[in-house]
Design an enzyme around this catalytic site. Structure first.
Site, PDB file in Angstrom:
ATOM      1  CB  SER A 292      -3.430  -8.009   0.027  1.00 18.52           C
ATOM      2  OG  SER A 292      -2.972  -7.364  -1.124  1.00 18.52           O
ATOM      3  CG  ASP A 303      -6.039   5.819   8.115  1.00 16.32           C
ATOM      4  OD1 ASP A 303      -6.050   5.249   9.227  1.00 16.32           O
ATOM      5  OD2 ASP A 303      -5.041   5.839   7.371  1.00 16.32           O
ATOM      6  CE  LYS A 317       0.682  -9.755  -0.738  1.00 16.39           C
ATOM      7  NZ  LYS A 317       0.324  -8.537  -1.494  1.00 16.39           N
TER       8      LYS A 317
END
Length: 448
Positions: A292, A303, A317
């Site tokens: 999460s 990224d 998740k």
């Protein structure tokens, strides 16, 4: 004239749709009423004819729990105990065993033990099943009831029976409950590398991370060679703190977006200018217990090419739960959105794939120990983009970098191989930049 005709046709089409839509709505309402009538029929029949008398509160609670359990593993109704338990965990302190658990086919299963907790020190592992508490079978019960039994006053003991895949017989462990204080962040320095261990995403995580960076600099009399952000076995927590922690290390750009049911229901979160680490190299450590909010941070730094993500594939998740109060002491925890990484990826089911896969060689059971992930949970949300498992599975070829045995590592004084490898990686990444990086971007400061 032609335009007037088109406008007229458009108006007629719009009017013609109204009865059809109304009819469809009426049909849906009728179907719902029939289903509700059937529910009431079952409810009244159970009240009247069940072998033992059952009060209405128990029946209605069971109906609510069943309704939410049919959705996904993370939506649930929180009664007074459950609501207080969630608030206590969010604040970061409670009395118990320090185990993050889930319910799988009626059995309590350990997702991850919290570092330095009684469960962690007793050697309990992710994937272990808890079958009995103080000799009493807990199979088929509610998860909240099991959690409530495991929590208690510090200093009191509880015997738990554990079934571990790979072992022939269950075994008992007697644990002494302790005050589980989750400093959201702990720090240390190894070989001039600052290690920031983020245990949970409570209300103070971002503030504590900034304080850790300042403390590391102070202890060294200057900036470290680089930083390791350890998110292993971090079950997640508050979304705003995941955004805040990512912002500590990012100079700019999107951190995460969350998208609800409607196409235009999109909310984006961005980093503010300033990198508190002044561009120093960063390694992020993750494992199957990183979930999460931990995955939001790892994905954002990955990224933006701000960090190397290292370790094992994360939990997977990729959904957001909203706490919807129903009364002063009850609430509905409902999955309301999916989150996406800055590049538009969803981590749901697939998790974060590390840039460098590093097994935990110092764990004798690392090959046989089962990894519990989101995709293993019943009724988990399906990733809208199919996960390419070929990317995340082992190709079976031995890697000469990872051939040491636990005993060999222990003789060298290495009790955490993943962390050791990350420290070595930081040293290689830093190179000649170490002496000049202090001239980089101004650090962020203060609380947020």
């Amino acid at each position: 004239m032609a335009s007037n005709l088109f406008r007229a046709l458009g108006l007629v089409s719009a009017i013609a749709i109204i009865p059809a839509a109304t009819a469809a709505f009426a049909s849906a309402e009728a179907d719902s009423m029939r289903e509700f009538d059937e529910f009431m029929g079952v409810f009244n029949r159970v009240r009247a004819d069940y072998v033992e008398k059952v009060d209405d509160k128990t029946l209605l609670r069971g109906a609510i729990d069943g309704m939410l359990a049919s959705l996904d593993p993370h939506s649930s109704y929180l009664d007074q105990k459950g609501y207080q338990s969630l608030m206590t965990s969010t604040e970061g302190e409670y009395g118990g065993l320090g185990l993050n658990v889930t319910l799988e086919d009626g059995v309590v299963k350990i997702v991850a033990p919290i570092e330095d907790s009684p469960g962690f020190k007793a050697g309990l592992k992710a994937g272990d099943y808890i079958t009995h508490l103080n000799g009493k079978l807990i199979y088929g019960g509610a998860l909240d009831e099991a959690v409530d039994q495991m929590r208690g006053a510090p200093g009191t003991t509880i015997k738990i029976t554990v079934l571990r895949p790979g072992r022939e017989k269950p075994f008992d462990v007697t644990l002494t409950r302790a005050k589980i204080e989750l400093p959201a962040v702990k720090w240390e320095v190894k070989d001039r590398v600052g290690i920031i261990n983020v245990n949970t995403f409570s209300r103070t995580t971002t503030q504590e991370a900034l304080a850790a960076i300042a403390a590391i600099d102070k202890s060294l009399g200057g900036p470290p060679t680089g930083y390791i952000v350890d998110l292993r076995s971090n079950p997640g927590g508050l979304l705003d703190q995941a955004v805040g922690l990512s912002d500590v290390f990012l100079e700019r750009g999107e951190v995460v977006s969350q998208r609800g049911r409607a196409k235009n229901d999109i909310e984006r979160y961005y980093a503010e200018p300033g990198d508190a680490t002044r561009g120093r190299p960063i390694v992020v450590l993750v494992d199957s217990g990183s979930a999460s909010a931990a995955e939001i941070v790892a994905a954002a730094l990955q990224d933006h090419h701000r960090a190397i993500v290292m370790g094992e594939r994360s939990f997977g998740k990729g959904s957001v739960q909203t706490l919807l109060p129903l009364s002063r002491d009850t609430a509905l925890r409902l999955t309301t959105a999916r989150y996406y990484t800055p590049s538009g990826r969803s981590v749901q089911e697939g998790g974060i794939v590390p840039d460098i896969e590093v097994p935990q060689l110092s764990d004798p059971d690392y090959k046989s120990r089962p990894r519990l992930r989101e995709a293993d949970l019943r009724r988990h949300l399906i990733n809208e983009v199919k996960v390419d498992e070929s990317v995340v599975q082992d190709d079976g070829k031995p890697d000469p970098r990872f051939s040491a045995t636990p005993d060999e590592l222990k003789k060298k004084g290495i009790d955490d191989f993943q962390l050791h490898y990350a420290v070595q990686t930081i040293a290689r990444l830093a190179g000649p930049r170490t002496a000049t990086a202090a001239a980089g971007a101004a650090p962020k400061g203060g609380t947020r």
